[in-house]
Design a protein around this motif. Structure first.
Motif, PDB file in Angstrom:
ATOM      1  N   TYR A 166      25.991  12.615  17.028  1.00 40.80           N
ATOM      2  CA  TYR A 166      25.667  13.667  17.979  1.00 40.80           C
ATOM      3  C   TYR A 166      26.420  14.922  17.572  1.00 40.80           C
ATOM      4  O   TYR A 166      27.490  14.852  16.959  1.00 40.80           O
ATOM      5  CB  TYR A 166      26.086  13.283  19.405  1.00 40.80           C
ATOM      6  CG  TYR A 166      25.348  12.092  19.950  1.00 40.80           C
ATOM      7  CD1 TYR A 166      24.138  12.249  20.612  1.00 40.80           C
ATOM      8  CD2 TYR A 166      25.860  10.812  19.813  1.00 40.80           C
ATOM      9  CE1 TYR A 166      23.462  11.155  21.126  1.00 40.80           C
ATOM     10  CE2 TYR A 166      25.188   9.717  20.320  1.00 40.80           C
ATOM     11  CZ  TYR A 166      23.993   9.889  20.974  1.00 40.80           C
ATOM     12  OH  TYR A 166      23.319   8.810  21.481  1.00 40.80           O
ATOM     13  N   GLU A 167      25.891  16.069  17.962  1.00 33.94           N
ATOM     14  CA  GLU A 167      26.577  17.336  17.726  1.00 33.94           C
ATOM     15  C   GLU A 167      27.483  17.624  18.914  1.00 33.94           C
ATOM     16  O   GLU A 167      27.028  17.724  20.041  1.00 33.94           O
ATOM     17  CB  GLU A 167      25.568  18.461  17.546  1.00 33.94           C
ATOM     18  CG  GLU A 167      26.227  19.758  17.130  1.00 33.94           C
ATOM     19  CD  GLU A 167      25.207  20.837  16.884  1.00 33.94           C
ATOM     20  OE1 GLU A 167      24.783  21.478  17.870  1.00 33.94           O
ATOM     21  OE2 GLU A 167      24.844  21.034  15.710  1.00 33.94           O
ATOM     22  N   ASP A 220      30.265  20.171  20.659  1.00 32.86           N
ATOM     23  CA  ASP A 220      30.630  21.581  20.653  1.00 32.86           C
ATOM     24  C   ASP A 220      31.579  21.887  21.806  1.00 32.86           C
ATOM     25  O   ASP A 220      31.239  21.694  22.964  1.00 32.86           O
ATOM     26  CB  ASP A 220      29.382  22.443  20.763  1.00 32.86           C
ATOM     27  CG  ASP A 220      29.653  23.917  20.548  1.00 32.86           C
ATOM     28  OD1 ASP A 220      30.821  24.294  20.327  1.00 32.86           O
ATOM     29  OD2 ASP A 220      28.694  24.692  20.596  1.00 32.86           O
ATOM     30  N   PRO A 233      30.466  23.659  16.049  1.00 33.42           N
ATOM     31  CA  PRO A 233      30.248  22.254  16.409  1.00 33.42           C
ATOM     32  C   PRO A 233      30.450  21.325  15.212  1.00 33.42           C
ATOM     33  O   PRO A 233      30.394  21.751  14.063  1.00 33.42           O
ATOM     34  CB  PRO A 233      28.789  22.235  16.873  1.00 33.42           C
ATOM     35  CG  PRO A 233      28.144  23.363  16.160  1.00 33.42           C
ATOM     36  CD  PRO A 233      29.215  24.410  15.969  1.00 33.42           C
ATOM     37  N   HIS A 234      30.687  20.059  15.548  1.00 33.40           N
ATOM     38  CA  HIS A 234      30.853  19.016  14.545  1.00 33.40           C
ATOM     39  C   HIS A 234      29.878  17.893  14.865  1.00 33.40           C
ATOM     40  O   HIS A 234      29.693  17.542  16.026  1.00 33.40           O
ATOM     41  CB  HIS A 234      32.270  18.440  14.545  1.00 33.40           C
ATOM     42  CG  HIS A 234      33.324  19.439  14.204  1.00 33.40           C
ATOM     43  ND1 HIS A 234      33.413  20.025  12.957  1.00 33.40           N
ATOM     44  CD2 HIS A 234      34.334  19.959  14.924  1.00 33.40           C
ATOM     45  CE1 HIS A 234      34.444  20.861  12.938  1.00 33.40           C
ATOM     46  NE2 HIS A 234      35.009  20.845  14.122  1.00 33.40           N
ATOM     47  N   THR A 235      29.290  17.321  13.844  1.00 34.27           N
ATOM     48  CA  THR A 235      28.458  16.142  14.021  1.00 34.27           C
ATOM     49  C   THR A 235      29.353  14.928  13.881  1.00 34.27           C
ATOM     50  O   THR A 235      29.978  14.726  12.840  1.00 34.27           O
ATOM     51  CB  THR A 235      27.316  16.110  12.983  1.00 34.27           C
ATOM     52  OG1 THR A 235      26.529  17.290  13.147  1.00 34.27           O
ATOM     53  CG2 THR A 235      26.444  14.888  13.175  1.00 34.27           C
TER      54      THR A 235
END
Length: 97
Positions: free
Chosen positions: A66-67, A69, A75-77
């Motif tokens: 999931y992304e 944020d 954001p990071h996956t």
């Protein structure tokens, strides 16, 4: 490509993090970062660590990417795993080795 480290997530601890899900995003709280001992001394590329998130019971997420944020530093996956839920909330973990 730079590997993520525990320090990248320290500003997120105690904060609500938006997860981009369909049909609407949900929020989880990053409760803690757990630093782990190296798996193989001298071979590890980074310090192993885990992120632990909590959310409401209706925030049911599958073991998927999931992304995430938090409004800064992302954001990071992240790939998360479900942990045993409690009576009032769901718990998730993202592990980095």
């Amino acid at each position: 490509m730079r590997l993520l480290a525990p320090e990248d997530f320290e500003p997120w601890v105690g904060r609500k993090v938006r997860i981009n899900t369909l049909p609407n995003p949900i929020e989880l709280t990053l409760n803690r970062i757990e630093r782990l001992p190296p798996l193989w001394r001298g071979v590890d590329f980074r310090e192993p660590f885990s992120l632990f998130f909590d959310g409401p019971l209706h925030a049911y997420l599958l073991d998927l990417e999931y992304e995430f944020d938090c409004g800064r530093g992302g954001p990071h996956t992240l790939f998360i795993n479900q942990l045993q839920p409690s009576a009032t909330s769901r718990h998730y973990q993202a592990a980095f080795s």
